[in-house]
Design a protein around this motif. Structure first.
Motif, mmCIF file in Angstrom:
data_model
loop_
_atom_site.group_PDB
_atom_site.id
_atom_site.type_symbol
_atom_site.label_atom_id
_atom_site.label_comp_id
_atom_site.label_asym_id
_atom_site.label_seq_id
_atom_site.Cartn_x
_atom_site.Cartn_y
_atom_site.Cartn_z
ATOM 1 N N THR A 105 97.008 34.580 77.329
ATOM 2 C CA THR A 105 95.597 34.174 77.353
ATOM 3 C C THR A 105 95.177 33.490 76.063
ATOM 4 O OG1 THR A 105 95.020 35.943 78.895
ATOM 5 C CG2 THR A 105 93.226 34.999 77.605
ATOM 6 N N ASP A 106 95.655 34.020 74.900
ATOM 7 C CA ASP A 106 95.244 33.426 73.623
ATOM 8 C C ASP A 106 95.906 32.083 73.340
ATOM 9 O OD1 ASP A 106 97.804 34.208 72.980
ATOM 10 O OD2 ASP A 106 97.226 35.717 71.513
ATOM 11 N N GLU A 107 96.863 31.677 74.203
ATOM 12 C CA GLU A 107 97.433 30.333 74.097
ATOM 13 C C GLU A 107 96.564 29.310 74.837
ATOM 14 O OE1 GLU A 107 102.136 30.365 73.944
ATOM 15 O OE2 GLU A 107 101.452 31.676 75.568
ATOM 16 N N ILE A 108 95.694 29.805 75.699
ATOM 17 C CA ILE A 108 94.823 28.948 76.505
ATOM 18 C C ILE A 108 93.382 28.998 76.004
ATOM 19 C CG2 ILE A 108 93.909 28.521 78.818
ATOM 20 C CD1 ILE A 108 96.870 27.916 78.635
ATOM 21 N N MET A 109 92.898 30.200 75.744
ATOM 22 C CA MET A 109 91.497 30.406 75.407
ATOM 23 C C MET A 109 91.304 30.628 73.914
ATOM 24 S SD MET A 109 90.166 30.621 78.578
ATOM 25 C CE MET A 109 89.119 31.837 79.312
ATOM 26 N N VAL A 110 90.147 30.187 73.403
ATOM 27 C CA VAL A 110 89.726 30.498 72.042
ATOM 28 C C VAL A 110 89.256 31.955 72.019
ATOM 29 C CG1 VAL A 110 87.998 29.971 70.262
ATOM 30 C CG2 VAL A 110 89.071 28.129 71.557
ATOM 31 N N LYS A 111 89.466 32.644 70.899
ATOM 32 C CA LYS A 111 89.073 34.047 70.788
ATOM 33 C C LYS A 111 87.588 34.220 71.112
ATOM 34 C CE LYS A 111 89.102 37.980 67.583
ATOM 35 N NZ LYS A 111 89.382 38.416 66.195
ATOM 36 N N GLY A 112 87.309 35.115 72.090
ATOM 37 C CA GLY A 112 85.924 35.373 72.486
ATOM 38 C C GLY A 112 85.401 34.414 73.534
ATOM 39 N N GLU A 113 86.246 33.511 74.027
ATOM 40 C CA GLU A 113 85.810 32.488 74.983
ATOM 41 C C GLU A 113 85.878 33.016 76.413
ATOM 42 O OE1 GLU A 113 86.520 27.749 74.969
ATOM 43 O OE2 GLU A 113 88.341 28.910 75.317
ATOM 44 N N LEU B 235 96.412 39.828 85.121
ATOM 45 C CA LEU B 235 97.260 40.100 83.963
ATOM 46 C C LEU B 235 96.778 39.240 82.796
ATOM 47 C CD1 LEU B 235 100.774 40.075 85.718
ATOM 48 C CD2 LEU B 235 99.344 42.061 85.172
ATOM 49 N N PRO B 236 97.143 39.599 81.564
ATOM 50 C CA PRO B 236 96.685 38.807 80.403
ATOM 51 C C PRO B 236 97.482 37.514 80.222
ATOM 52 C CG PRO B 236 98.040 40.614 79.653
ATOM 53 C CD PRO B 236 97.898 40.794 81.140
ATOM 54 N N TYR B 237 97.679 36.809 81.327
ATOM 55 C CA TYR B 237 98.446 35.562 81.316
ATOM 56 C C TYR B 237 97.787 34.542 82.237
ATOM 57 C CZ TYR B 237 102.223 38.495 79.425
ATOM 58 O OH TYR B 237 102.966 39.363 78.664
ATOM 59 N N TYR B 238 98.171 33.279 82.030
ATOM 60 C CA TYR B 238 97.814 32.207 82.958
ATOM 61 C C TYR B 238 99.108 31.560 83.448
ATOM 62 C CZ TYR B 238 92.826 32.341 81.978
ATOM 63 O OH TYR B 238 91.519 32.719 81.894
ATOM 64 N N ASN C 208 98.615 37.047 88.475
ATOM 65 C CA ASN C 208 98.723 38.379 89.046
ATOM 66 C C ASN C 208 100.216 38.709 89.158
ATOM 67 O OD1 ASN C 208 99.696 37.074 91.373
ATOM 68 N ND2 ASN C 208 97.643 36.969 92.262
ATOM 69 N N ILE C 209 100.542 39.846 89.729
ATOM 70 C CA ILE C 209 101.949 40.258 89.806
ATOM 71 C C ILE C 209 102.791 39.223 90.539
ATOM 72 C CG2 ILE C 209 103.558 41.966 90.735
ATOM 73 C CD1 ILE C 209 102.097 42.973 88.323
ATOM 74 N N TYR C 210 102.258 38.706 91.669
ATOM 75 C CA TYR C 210 103.020 37.744 92.465
ATOM 76 C C TYR C 210 103.298 36.455 91.694
ATOM 77 C CZ TYR C 210 102.145 40.666 96.569
ATOM 78 O OH TYR C 210 102.103 41.704 97.458
ATOM 79 N N SER C 211 102.245 35.895 91.088
ATOM 80 C CA SER C 211 102.440 34.629 90.375
ATOM 81 C C SER C 211 103.289 34.831 89.123
ATOM 82 C CB SER C 211 101.088 34.003 90.019
ATOM 83 O OG SER C 211 100.312 34.871 89.219
ATOM 84 N N TYR C 212 103.180 36.022 88.514
ATOM 85 C CA TYR C 212 104.017 36.334 87.349
ATOM 86 C C TYR C 212 105.498 36.308 87.748
ATOM 87 C CZ TYR C 212 105.883 38.872 83.304
ATOM 88 O OH TYR C 212 106.601 39.231 82.190
ATOM 89 N N ILE C 213 105.826 36.957 88.863
ATOM 90 C CA ILE C 213 107.212 36.964 89.347
ATOM 91 C C ILE C 213 107.656 35.548 89.704
ATOM 92 C CG2 ILE C 213 108.713 37.766 91.222
ATOM 93 C CD1 ILE C 213 107.008 40.340 91.279
ATOM 94 N N GLY C 214 106.708 34.757 90.235
ATOM 95 C CA GLY C 214 107.030 33.378 90.604
ATOM 96 C C GLY C 214 107.522 32.544 89.438
#
Length: 338
Positions: free
Chosen positions: A84-92, A26-29, A66-72
Motif C-alpha cells: 500500500t505504501d508503494e501506491i499511496m502517500v502516508k495518510g492518503e 489485504l495491505p496490497y494492491y 484479496n486472497i484470490y488476487s494475491y494468489i493470482g
C-alpha cells in the motif's frame, strides 16, 4: 436429519470462508494489463479532419488485493503485487489518491496541448495562477494546516506560480523555518503560518510535506477539448500530444498504422518514465498495436524501454518497441514512417 444438518452447517461455514476470502482486503494492491484505447474519441480539435491510423493510450488495471488476487500474482507473471505504501502517500485515502491522479492527468493534458500547438505553430496562451496541493503526508506540518486543492499564491508575501520555484525556496530552509503562505480555498483567500519539519525517511531534509502541481489555464486557437473522464495519472501525456498534433495537421501522422505508447511529458517536450510498462505493452499488443513508444530515459540500464523490450520478448509479441527521450524524437520517427 442430523447428518443433513451437519452437511448444511459445513456448507455454510465454507460459504462464509469464501465470502471472507473475497471481501477481506489485504495491505496490497494488484495490477494487471488494462486497455489500449484509441485517443481520437477523447480528443477533439476544432476543424480536425479524420485520418487513417490511430494513436492509442495504454492503461494498467489496479485493485485492492484479496486472497484470490494475491494468489493470482503468484501464478500469473502479468499480475504484479505492490504494498500500500508503494501506491499511496502516508495518510492518503482512496478519494485523496484519486484526486491526486486526476490532477496529474490534468497537468499532463496541459503539457500535451502546449507541445502539440508549439510543434504545429498554432496559437496558445498560458495563464498561471499559483500552485495546487495534490497530496499531503500524514505527520508533516501541512497535514493539519492545508487541504487538497488549496492553491498557494504567495509564500512570505512573494507571488509564486512555479512548482520549481516553490520547491527551491523550501529545499534551502532548515527544519523549524517558518513560512507564511497565502492560499485560495474554495474561492476565499486565507493566510497560513507553518514551520518546516524533517521528513521521517530523510531526517537531513526538511519540508512541509506536500506534493504540488502548477495551476495554469490554457486558451488555444483552434480550440481543443480533451475528455479523459475518470482516467488518472500522467502517463498518457506523450500520446495525447501526438494525437493533438495529428488533428492540427492536414497530413496524417499515423499514416494508417496502429500506434500505442506511454510516457509523461513536460512543457519542454521531455518524455519521462511511468509505472507498469511491462503490462501496458501486453495491453497494446492485444489491441492490435504495431508500434509502441517507450521512455528511453537516456539509455538507463533499467529504463522503461528495456523493460518493455523484455516483456515483449517474454510474451512473444509482434510489436515494434521504439525508444523515446523527447516529443520531437517521436515526431521525427513518425514523419519518416511509410
Amino acid at each position: 436429519m442430523e447428518k443433513r444438518i451437519r452437511i448444511l452447517n459445513v456448507l455454510l461455514v465454507f460459504g462464509i470462508i469464501l465470502v471472507l476470502l473475497v471481501f477481506i482486503p489485504l495491505p496490497y494492491y494488484v495490477t494487471k494489463p488494462g486497455l489500449a484505447e484509441p485517443l481520437r474519441p477523447y480528443v477533439k480539435v476544432e476543424g480536425a479532419n479524420k485520418d487513417k491510423g490511430e494513436f492509442m493510450m495504454t492503461t494498467v488495471s489496479m485493485s485492492k488485493a484479496n486472497i484470490y488476487s494475491y494468489i493470482g500474482t503468484l501464478v500469473n507473471s502479468d499480475h504484479h503485487l505492490y504494498k500500500t505504501d508503494e501506491i499511496m502517500v502516508k495518510g492518503e485515502s482512496n478519494e485523496d489518491y484519486q484526486f491526486r491522479q486526476l490532477r496529474y492527468m490534468e497537468e499532463s493534458k496541459q503539457a500535451a496541448i502546449i507541445n502539440a500547438y508549439k510543434q504545429a505553430g498554432k496559437h496558445y496562451q498560458v495563464t498561471k495562477n499559483g500552485i495546487i496541493i495534490v497530496s499531503i503526508i500524514k505527520g508533516m506540518p501541512a497535514f493539519d494546516a492545508l487541504k487538497l486543492g488549496d492553491v498557494i499564491t504567495k509564500i512570505n508575501k512573494r507571488e509564486v506560480d512555479s512548482a520549481k520555484e516553490f520547491t527551491t525556496i523550501l529545499s534551502s530552509a532548515k527544519a523549524g523555518t517558518r513560512f507564511n503562505l497565502q492560499i485560495n480555498r474554495n474561492g476565499k483567500t486565507k493566510n497560513v503560518s507553518i514551520k518546516t519539519k524533517p521528513f521521517q525517511n530523510e531526517p537531513n531534509r526538511a519540508g512541509l510535506g506536500v506534493s504540488i502541481v502548477e495551476n495554469i489555464k490554457l486558451s488555444t486557437n483552434p480550440k481543443v477539448k480533451i475528455n479523459s473522464e475518470e482516467i488518472g495519472g500522467p502517463s498518457a501525456g506523450l500520446m495525447f500530444a501526438l494525437e493533438i498534433y495529428d488533428q492540427l495537421e492536414k497530413e496524417s501522422l499515423a499514416k494508417g498504422h496502429e500506434i500505442a505508447g506511454t510516457g509523461t511529458i513536460d512543457n519542454k517536450g521531455m518524455v519521462g518514465p511511468i509505472g507498469g510498462i511491462s503490462q501496458k505493452i501486453v495491453a497494446a499488443s492485444k489491441s492490435g498495436a504495431e508500434i509502441f513508444f517507450a521512455p528511453y530515459e537516456n539509455g538507463k540500464k533499467d529504463s522503461n524501454y528495456n523493460e518493455a523490450v523484455k516483456s515483449a520478448r517474454a510474451h512473444h509479441l509482434k510489436i515494434k518497441v521504439i525508444p523515446i527521450n523527447s516529443y520531437h524524437q517521436a515526431i521525427a520517427y513518425l514523419e519518416k514512417l511509410k
